[in-house]
Design an enzyme around this catalytic site. Structure first.
Site, PDB file in Angstrom:
ATOM      1  N   GLY A  56       0.826  -1.202   0.000  1.00 44.23           N
ATOM      2  CA  GLY A  56       0.000   0.000   0.000  1.00 44.23           C
ATOM      3  C   GLY A  56       0.859   1.250   0.000  1.00 44.23           C
ATOM      4  CB  ILE A 100      -0.054  -3.736   3.983  1.00 44.97           C
ATOM      5  CG1 ILE A 100       0.871  -3.081   5.024  1.00 44.97           C
ATOM      6  CG2 ILE A 100      -1.476  -3.272   4.182  1.00 44.97           C
ATOM      7  CD1 ILE A 100       0.982  -1.571   4.886  1.00 44.97           C
ATOM      8  CB  THR A 156       3.900  -5.318   8.379  1.00 46.64           C
ATOM      9  OG1 THR A 156       2.598  -5.778   8.739  1.00 46.64           O
ATOM     10  CG2 THR A 156       3.777  -3.993   7.649  1.00 46.64           C
ATOM     11  NE  ARG A 208      11.229  -6.899  23.804  1.00 42.68           N
ATOM     12  CZ  ARG A 208      10.259  -7.564  24.455  1.00 42.68           C
ATOM     13  NH1 ARG A 208       9.176  -6.919  24.862  1.00 42.68           N
ATOM     14  NH2 ARG A 208      10.390  -8.843  24.694  1.00 42.68           N
ATOM     15  CB  THR A 233       8.872  -9.506   9.858  1.00 40.31           C
ATOM     16  OG1 THR A 233       8.829  -9.382  11.282  1.00 40.31           O
ATOM     17  CG2 THR A 233       8.373 -10.886   9.464  1.00 40.31           C
ATOM     18  CD  GLU A 254       5.147   5.446   7.339  1.00 40.33           C
ATOM     19  OE1 GLU A 254       4.749   6.390   6.670  1.00 40.33           O
ATOM     20  OE2 GLU A 254       4.615   5.091   8.412  1.00 40.33           O
TER      21      GLU A 254
END
Lengths: 205, 702
Positions: free
Chosen positions: B234, B461, B463, B585, B591, B662
């Site tokens: 996205g 999405i 993550t 943390r 991932t 981000e």
């Protein structure tokens, strides 16, 4: 062009064509649909297809094989990559009607292609091990493309970064640079490229 | 607690939906085919401004298989929303190129496309202005900018101190329009049955989609179901409901059949948002020892005529560096362009490109190491607010990155490392991204067979939300993650905020943690077997997750880049990228690493290849597909490393985490641009650094 060249060209064209020309035999002039018989992941399908239907849309909308993805519909992103007669192709750029007699393998068939016990092709397993994806939308195309690419390299097909000194026909050693070059038709907006390359290297090793 | 639970928080466990994704079994929005499903194809405006004078649907309606062509005359009426981009097919106005003017619906995809192509549209056009100029007429100061930030902040005497500064930088930087281009185009499958609407959508949050659909179709929310099981990326463009989902539901209502609609790749840029272009003026004043005496960051950007969205690109200047004199301000011009929206790190991504480039220019002017310059201006508290940082380890990131990258061996002279046609250089830039969090609900049920089921309408999405929420639950319950199942991705589950602003895991995880702690207490208190239906606990973090914090909360990071510049062609190749982050943390290193790397790769694209352009004549975004707009491909991306430092912060959430989705894009373009300067001795200030620009400027280098 003299007659001897003409016959030579005709002979070679015949040698590479696997389906009888001009394709579906029972299509009357002016028809907008034709019957096509093809095998997908080992299963035979005979179906009437709209002449405008791409192989990708046939797979996704008619055969319920949605593993192959539509990212751009223009051959720009590679998400729709499948194997047709062993070669990787952008299925969004192929008309289904032209695939009569084709042997198609999609991501759903990769595990069987490996011919091993277990649920996954070794490359699928490597993608999991390396976390070689995030959203997963480009993943089927990356996988099919990489499987096709490995075969191309094995057969000695050079890429733009292959050492020109290397003899044609001998297997190309797949460095990171070679892998990146050869997979550049498959975009990944999540930026999983470094992990995809690691996964591919895992199955070569 | 954590030590008892294996596979819990901090473990690099494999993402749970991975098997489905690598085998093709994961279903995305337009891969559901309800019985009787038909197809829609959108017709969009080919003029930049005006109105549709006439629509000729006769030919389209003759296409075999066509069911309807929706136009403003025939389309269902929608109730008002606050979002004008969703008021589609309601009138004949054309506010920008690419605006929906008709929607063809047919039995097959091919017929729908043919019908759409057969719709005749005549326009009455009006004069338009679609290109952002340096000093656009009509530019104004908005009341606030994206994220609710004040449009302007001023401290001390920034202009006066700048004028008096012994060392100063006054530079303009430009970032073009950028396109999110998630791999999965925006699409939806909608069906109505007995007054209920069910939609499979590709969105970063199913609950906001449900709320909007309920609003525009005037239904109670409980009669709308929205499923976002798997979402093909996205990056902000699916943050709020976009027009495709409204159109799909309208079409389904109109033809009384389930309808699939997928936007084409080219339609995306004009219908689902883009990063607005930003023009930055940066003024930095400093003492000879590097102490900043003035920081002025002024941003000019565009929005559309129908909706104000202001990229908050001057905001990072309020966070980054110490100094009593600062001005950070925004101006926006409403143009005849598609409506901009969120794209990965709105504000920070373009803002930190400009600010971190200027800091590098200042370091050069001072003949000072750019890491040393940043360290010298490290603030004790958030400069703009005066609040203490809950944690801030920017300097540690810079030092750790310098060590890993081999920064100490760097020769600071620019334009001196040549090998054949290639010049090489290295660059560094800082990164920052705010800690955002929203209230959420969650439930968890302990079943007699030992399974714990977490239910929350989170969205994955890409993550790995299912995975990390299971880890958070496992830790709170004191069980292994394999004893936890997570159910996410549909409005049938407890209400949750969207996956955006790097806030998803914090927001959802907080509610999951609370529910699981509550369940653990109840399990501890009771004895005997569980009832057959299990024992359920729930949580709602309203009032806690959104409570005002006395702390300034941000993640920080440092990016390092090495580039080669081909002096024959002007091509810039990134050879190495390395990021070090301090983001609280890290809940799942596997991932998390992928998210950091993914952000850096997008930053590489921003630096070198990605540039949207508005055609002055047609008001269209040019090169808007994946051939005309080059997102990084495999060959562009070398080995990329992401590292992080252990950061404990008790002022965040129960997990101690900051958002990580981000920050990887923030500052990456500056690090690469700074490396290009180091390689060539030439400072480029307009992204992307394409070969034509570099070659033209670098003719003297050969």
């Amino acid at each position: 062009m003299d007659s001897s060249e003409e016959s030579h060209a005709g002979a070679s064209a015949q040698a590479v064509r696997h389906a009888p020309w001009p394709g579906p035999a029972d299509s009357p002039a002016g028809a907008t649909e034709s019957r096509v018989a093809l095998r997908v992941n080992g299963f035979s399908h005979t179906t009437e297809v709209d002449h405008r239907t791409t192989l990708l849309d046939l797979l996704r909308e008619r055969l319920a094989l949605t593993g192959s993805k539509k990212g751009c519909d223009h051959g720009q992103c590679g998400a729709c990559t499948v194997l047709v007669d062993g070669r990787r192709v952008n299925s969004c750029l192929l008309l289904a009607v032209a695939q009569d007699g084709a042997e198609v393998v999609t991501v759903e068939g990769l595990a069987d292609l490996a011919g091993e016990d277990g649920d996954l092709h070794p490359l699928q397993r490597a993608f999991l091990d390396r976390d070689a994806f995030q959203c997963g939308y480009c993943t089927p195309g990356q996988l099919c493309s990489a499987v096709g690419m490995l075969e191309e390299a094995r057969a000695g097909a050079p890429s733009a970064v292959t050492d020109p000194q290397q003899g044609l026909g001998s297997a190309v050693r797949l460095t990171g640079e070679e892998i990146r070059e050869r997979l550049s038709g498959n975009l990944c907006r999540c930026g999983a490229y470094p992990h995809i390359v690691e996964a591919v290297r895992d199955v070569i090793a | 607690m954590a030590s008892q639970a294996h596979n819990a928080v901090g473990s690099p466990i494999e993402r749970r939906e991975g098997g489905a994704k690598v085998s093709g079994g994961a279903l995305y929005a337009t891969e559901y085919t309800p019985p009787g499903c038909v197809y829609a194809w959108l017709v969009t405006a080919t003029v930049p401004k005006g109105r549709v004078a006439s629509l000729d649907t006769a030919a389209a309606l003759k296409v075999p298989g066509v069911l309807a062509v929706l136009t403003p005359d025939s389309a269902p009426r929608l109730a008002d929303t606050d979002d004008a981009t969703l008021a589609v097919l309601q009138n004949s106005e054309v506010p920008h190129h690419g605006w929906p003017v008709a929607l063809a619906v047919a039995e097959t995809l091919e017929a729908a496309r043919a019908a759409a192509g057969s719709v005749g549209v005549a326009y009455e056009t009006e004069p338009h202005e679609s290109v952002l100029t340096e000093d656009p007429p009509g530019a104004y100061t908005p009341d606030e900018v994206n994220g609710g930030h004040p449009t302007e902040r001023r401290r001390g005497d920034p202009e006066g101190r700048f004028a008096a500064a012994p060392v100063k930088i006054d530079a303009r930087y430009r970032v073009p329009p950028l396109y999110n281009h998630p791999m999965e185009p925006h699409g939806a499958t909608a069906s109505w049955r007995d007054g209920r609407l069910t939609v499979y959508d590709t969105s970063q949050g199913a609950d906001p989609v449900r709320a909007v659909l309920a609003q525009v179709f005037e239904l109670p929310e409980e009669r709308v179901t929205v499923v976002c099981e798997h979402v093909g990326g996205g990056f902000g463009s699916k943050g709020t409901p976009r027009p495709h989902v409204v159109l799909a539901a309208m079409a389904s209502l109109h033809v009384r059949r389930p309808v699939k609609l997928a936007l084409t790749r080219r339609q995306l840029t004009e219908l689902v948002g883009h990063r607005a272009p930003t023009d930055h003026r940066l003024r930095l004043g400093a003492e000879p020892d590097g102490t900043l005496t003035s920081l002025i960051h002024e941003v000019t950007t565009h929005t559309s005529r129908i909706k104000e969205f202001v990229e908050q690109a001057a905001v990072p200047g309020r966070v980054m560096y110490a100094g009593a004199n600062s001005l950070t301000a925004h101006r926006v011009a409403a143009l005849d362009v598609p409506t901009p929206s969120w794209m990965r790190a709105p504000g920070e991504a373009p803002g930190m490109y400009a600010l971190e480039s200027a800091v590098d220019e200042l370091a050069c002017a001072l003949a000072m190491d750019p890491i040393e310059l940043r360290t010298r201006n490290e603030p004790d508290e958030e400069p703009d607010s005066g609040r203490p940082f809950s944690s801030r380890h920017l300097v540690e990131c810079l030092r750790e990155g310098a060590k890993r990258f081999g920064w100490a061996e760097r020769d600071h002279r620019a334009g001196v490392r040549r090998s054949g046609a290639w010049l090489t250089g290295t660059g560094v830039a800082a990164a920052t991204y705010p800690v955002l969090v929203s209230p959420s609900r969650a439930t968890v049920t302990a079943h007699p067979d030992g399974l714990h089921v977490v239910r929350i309408n989170a969205t994955d999405i890409g993550t790995g939300a299912r995975t990390v929420l299971a880890q958070i639950a496992a830790e709170a319950l004191g069980v292994g993650a394999e004893a936890v199942r997570t159910e996410i991705g549909t409005t049938g589950l407890p209400k949750a905020p969207l996956a955006g602003g790097s806030s998803g895991t914090a927001s959802w995880g907080w509610a999951v943690h609370e529910a699981c702690r509550s369940l653990a207490r109840r399990l501890h208190e009771r004895s005997g077997p569980l009832p057959p239906e299990g024992l359920t606990a729930s949580a709602d973090t309203r009032g806690t997750a959104d409570a005002e914090s006395p702390y300034a909360r941000h993640a920080f990071g440092a990016h390092f880049a090495e580039v080669g510049v081909d002096t024959d062609t002007g091509e810039v190749r990134v050879r190495r990228l390395l990021g070090v982050y301090a983001a609280g943390r890290i809940l799942n290193p596997r991932t998390a690493g992928s998210q950091f790397i993914g952000g850096m790769v997008m930053g590489l694209g921003m630096a070198l290849t990605e540039g949207g352009r508005v055609d002055p004549a047609s008001g269209a975004f040019l090169g808007s597909d994946l051939a005309g707009y080059h997102v990084p491909a495999h060959a562009d991306v070398p080995e990329v490393e992401a590292h992080w430092i252990d950061e404990e912060d008790a002022h965040l959430n129960p997990m101690g985490s900051k958002g990580i989705g981000e920050i990887g894009i923030v500052g990456t373009a500056a690090a690469i641009g700074n490396a290009v300067h180091h390689a060539t001795g030439i400072r480029f200030r307009e992204l992307p650094l394409t070969p034509d620009q570099v070659h033209a400027a670098g003719r003297g280098l050969v």
